[in-house]
Design a protein around this motif. Structure first.
Motif, PDB file in Angstrom:
ATOM      1  N   ARG B 116       0.815  -1.219   0.000  1.00 29.40           N
ATOM      2  CA  ARG B 116       0.000   0.000   0.000  1.00 29.40           C
ATOM      3  C   ARG B 116       0.843   1.260   0.000  1.00 29.40           C
ATOM      4  O   ARG B 116       0.372   2.323  -0.391  1.00 29.40           O
ATOM      5  N   THR B 117       2.076   1.201   0.475  1.00 27.95           N
ATOM      6  CA  THR B 117       2.933   2.388   0.493  1.00 27.95           C
ATOM      7  C   THR B 117       4.030   2.299  -0.572  1.00 27.95           C
ATOM      8  O   THR B 117       4.987   3.069  -0.548  1.00 27.95           O
ATOM      9  N   ASN B 118       3.879   1.352  -1.506  1.00 26.15           N
ATOM     10  CA  ASN B 118       4.850   1.169  -2.593  1.00 26.15           C
ATOM     11  C   ASN B 118       6.270   0.955  -2.090  1.00 26.15           C
ATOM     12  O   ASN B 118       7.223   1.524  -2.610  1.00 26.15           O
ATOM     13  N   LEU B 119       6.408   0.160  -1.057  1.00 25.35           N
ATOM     14  CA  LEU B 119       7.740  -0.051  -0.466  1.00 25.35           C
ATOM     15  C   LEU B 119       8.218  -1.492  -0.645  1.00 25.35           C
ATOM     16  O   LEU B 119       9.261  -1.859  -0.120  1.00 25.35           O
ATOM     17  N   THR B 120       7.447  -2.299  -1.380  1.00 30.03           N
ATOM     18  CA  THR B 120       7.728  -3.736  -1.420  1.00 30.03           C
ATOM     19  C   THR B 120       9.182  -4.034  -1.783  1.00 30.03           C
ATOM     20  O   THR B 120       9.836  -4.862  -1.153  1.00 30.03           O
ATOM     21  N   GLU B 121       9.742  -3.292  -2.749  1.00 29.11           N
ATOM     22  CA  GLU B 121      11.105  -3.610  -3.175  1.00 29.11           C
ATOM     23  C   GLU B 121      12.157  -3.109  -2.175  1.00 29.11           C
ATOM     24  O   GLU B 121      13.333  -3.434  -2.297  1.00 29.11           O
ATOM     25  N   PHE B 122      11.741  -2.308  -1.195  1.00 28.52           N
ATOM     26  CA  PHE B 122      12.697  -1.803  -0.203  1.00 28.52           C
ATOM     27  C   PHE B 122      12.620  -2.575   1.110  1.00 28.52           C
ATOM     28  O   PHE B 122      13.173  -2.169   2.121  1.00 28.52           O
ATOM     29  N   ARG B 123      11.929  -3.684   1.079  1.00 27.98           N
ATOM     30  CA  ARG B 123      11.658  -4.471   2.268  1.00 27.98           C
ATOM     31  C   ARG B 123      12.892  -4.753   3.117  1.00 27.98           C
ATOM     32  O   ARG B 123      12.871  -4.622   4.329  1.00 27.98           O
ATOM     33  N   LYS B 124      14.003  -5.110   2.473  1.00 27.24           N
ATOM     34  CA  LYS B 124      15.202  -5.516   3.209  1.00 27.24           C
ATOM     35  C   LYS B 124      16.164  -4.352   3.475  1.00 27.24           C
ATOM     36  O   LYS B 124      17.223  -4.548   4.057  1.00 27.24           O
ATOM     37  N   ALA B 125      15.832  -3.142   3.016  1.00 21.21           N
ATOM     38  CA  ALA B 125      16.774  -2.020   3.120  1.00 21.21           C
ATOM     39  C   ALA B 125      16.887  -1.535   4.561  1.00 21.21           C
ATOM     40  O   ALA B 125      15.979  -1.710   5.375  1.00 21.21           O
ATOM     41  N   TRP B 126      18.041  -0.954   4.887  1.00 24.96           N
ATOM     42  CA  TRP B 126      18.222  -0.288   6.181  1.00 24.96           C
ATOM     43  C   TRP B 126      17.695   1.137   6.095  1.00 24.96           C
ATOM     44  O   TRP B 126      17.800   1.760   5.034  1.00 24.96           O
ATOM     45  N   PRO B 127      17.196   1.698   7.211  1.00 23.44           N
ATOM     46  CA  PRO B 127      16.726   3.091   7.184  1.00 23.44           C
ATOM     47  C   PRO B 127      17.780   4.070   6.636  1.00 23.44           C
ATOM     48  O   PRO B 127      17.446   4.983   5.906  1.00 23.44           O
ATOM     49  N   ARG B 128      19.066   3.855   6.994  1.00 24.06           N
ATOM     50  CA  ARG B 128      20.082   4.818   6.558  1.00 24.06           C
ATOM     51  C   ARG B 128      20.245   4.838   5.038  1.00 24.06           C
ATOM     52  O   ARG B 128      20.797   5.787   4.490  1.00 24.06           O
ATOM     53  N   GLN B 129      19.787   3.771   4.367  1.00 26.60           N
ATOM     54  CA  GLN B 129      19.927   3.737   2.913  1.00 26.60           C
ATOM     55  C   GLN B 129      18.805   4.503   2.213  1.00 26.60           C
ATOM     56  O   GLN B 129      18.856   4.680   1.002  1.00 26.60           O
ATOM     57  N   LEU B 130      17.789   4.922   2.970  1.00 24.51           N
ATOM     58  CA  LEU B 130      16.623   5.545   2.362  1.00 24.51           C
ATOM     59  C   LEU B 130      16.674   7.059   2.478  1.00 24.51           C
ATOM     60  O   LEU B 130      17.252   7.599   3.416  1.00 24.51           O
ATOM     61  N   SER B 131      16.025   7.729   1.528  1.00 20.50           N
ATOM     62  CA  SER B 131      15.895   9.183   1.611  1.00 20.50           C
ATOM     63  C   SER B 131      14.860   9.520   2.696  1.00 20.50           C
ATOM     64  O   SER B 131      14.121   8.654   3.161  1.00 20.50           O
TER      65      SER B 131
END
Lengths: 265, 255
Positions: B116-131
């Protein structure tokens, strides 16, 4: 004003950045050992003042040959591991409770602050009376030495956990235990692990001191004996073993940091 | 579930920060609270969420929250409040773990809110890697995971740059169109208030009192196309708080 002068802007942003020079460290070490050996061979350094590195190496080889090194290392490592582990477990527990409970903070923090700076070596004779001349007093010395810095590092770490994260946990209705285990402990870990580095160094210092009283085996006993026999080659061999222990411990903690704090970088 | 805020007052020592605050948050509506800095609007929100206790007055839940709601009053924070040592997925799981839902149900919720938030492909990412914008999306996903009855948003877009803010505002409107959640939305940004608020509550500067309640009847989905009308609302709000914002600006810190 016919011709305007054209020149590049001078660069002044250099310096002050750390560069990685991996080979320099080992090279300096090798150079010092080489100079030392040459000094001894040419007689600039008298043998009584400092034995040649080759003699130290021979003393180490003798230790390995006779198998005595395993008795000394075994005894020392056992004391180190038992004392450090107990001191660390207790230290983290007390540090956590000081960080979490106002009553523990009010009651224990002043005592910790008062005893932390006391050199535990000064208490060694007392420990011998309390815990006996055998393993008890040696382990207790190391335990006490590691306990206090661990307490201070742990509650400092708990104090520095981002309050908004704790408030977030509360706002989602997480249980008290969940907040401690999933937010406060991991948040304090970046402060606790460097504390381990310091407590491990203190543990090695205290190990040697403790082994100088009533120990048959142990690196400290070996060094003490070598010193009283003026066997400087054996003395330096013992110091080299201690330094190696320190390096290995440091490396292990570095590994632990990289594994547990992978989220930082 | 509606919320009723009744005559709430609060003081820090001799300093009265909130006085006689009363309003309602009807189900399915977004209520924005605006006011100059230091008017106590974040304090008020924390009280609505049960993180602080008001000195006087009460905050009431009218009607039971939906049975499926795991955490009826759910915050979204200005600085996202993501655990840096947990991945995107781990941060969402954090708020579900205490509810012992079972592996399959937890997985269904996590996959659902990520989609629902279009985050499926970022599932395994760390917070520091995100904008910053992606981090706030993770925080929104985490909030949705517990199916809140009321979302309590504390300046959720204030740490983001203007472009990201625009994108996230559109996201929030789309989300509201689908889910019809209720929200209390605290901001100092009047443009956000008129874009997202069905009702805008204007607080005065210290002590925070309600100066005016402005209802904006335009449907949220139409607002980007009718900016001129919104502009009028925004100017009116600005006229209300301008002088106080100026006074707040000139105040010495801690003075």
């Amino acid at each position: 004003m016919a011709e305007k002068q054209v020149q590049p802007v001078p660069f002044r942003g250099g310096g002050f950045t750390a560069r990685k020079l991996g080979l320099v460290g080992p090279l300096v070490f090798v150079a010092i050992v080489a100079l030392w050996e040459i000094g001894c061979r040419t007689g600039v350094i008298p043998p009584l003042v400092l034995p040649a590195p080759s003699e130290v190496y021979a003393a180490l080889a003798r230790l390995v040959e006779t198998g005595l090194i395993w008795d000394h290392l075994g005894a020392s490592l056992q004391r180190l591991v038992v004392g450090w582990s107990l001191g660390t477990v207790l230290g983290v527990a007390v540090g956590l409770s000081i960080g979490l409970f106002s009553l523990a903070r009010a009651g224990l923090a002043p005592i910790v602050a008062a005893i932390f700076p006391v050199p535990k070596i000064a208490l060694l004779p007392l420990f011998v009376i309390w815990f006996g001349i055998g393993e008890g007093s040696k382990v207790a010395t190391i335990l006490f030495g590691t306990f206090f810095p661990t307490v201070v590092a742990t509650y400092g770490g708990v104090d520095n956990v981002d309050r908004t994260l704790i408030r977030m946990g509360q706002s989602f209705g997480l249980s008290w235990f969940s907040i401690v285990r999933k937010i406060i402990l991991p948040g304090a870990l970046p402060a606790i692990l460097p504390g381990f580095r310091i407590s491990a160094a203190i543990a090695i210092v205290l190990l040697v001191a403790a082994e100088m009283i009533g120990a048959e085996y142990g690196i400290g006993a070996y060094i003490l004996l070598a010193g009283s026999l003026m066997a400087t080659d054996e003395l330096i061999a013992g110091v080299a073993i201690l330094s190696a222990i320190g390096l290995v411990v440091n490396w292990l903690i570095g590994r632990a940091e990289r594994a547990l704090l992978a989220w930082r970088r | 579930m509606d919320l009723k805020i009744r005559d709430v007052g609060h003081a820090y020592g001799p300093l009265t920060v909130l006085d006689g605050i009363g309003f309602e948050v009807p189900a399915g509506r977004i209520v924005c609270i605006v006011g100059p800095s230091g008017c106590g609007k974040s304090t008020l929100l924390r009280m609505i969420g049960g993180l602080e206790r008001p000195d006087s007055g009460e905050i009431l839940q009218v009607g039971a929250p939906p049975a499926a709601s795991l955490n009826p009053l759910t915050f979204i924070f200005q600085d996202f409040a993501l655990l840096p040592w947990r991945s995107v997925e781990g941060n969402i799981r954090l708020v579900l773990e205490d509810h012992r839902l079972g592996a399959a149900e937890t997985e269904r919720i996590v996959a659902g809110v990520l989609a629902r938030t279009n985050l499926t492909e970022f599932r395994k990412a760390w917070p520091r890697q995100l904008s910053g914008g992606m981090r706030q999306r993770v925080a929104i996903a985490r909030a949705l995971a517990v199916s809140p009855a009321v979302m309590l948003m504390d300046e959720p877009l204030s740490a983001l740059d203007a472009q990201t803010r625009e994108l996230l505002m559109a996201d929030l409107v789309a989300l509201w169109e689908r889910e019809r959640f209720s929200a209390v939305y605290v901001t100092h940004n009047l443009a956000e208030a008129v874009r997202l608020g069905h009702r805008v509550i204007v607080l005065s500067r210290r002590p925070g009192r309600i100066r005016e309640i402005v209802d904006i009847d335009m449907p949220l989905g139409e607002r980007t196309g009718r900016m001129a009308e919104l502009e009028a609302h925004q100017s009116r709000l600005w006229a209300l708080i301008r002088d106080e914002a100026e006074a707040a600006e000139k105040e010495l810190v801690g003075g």
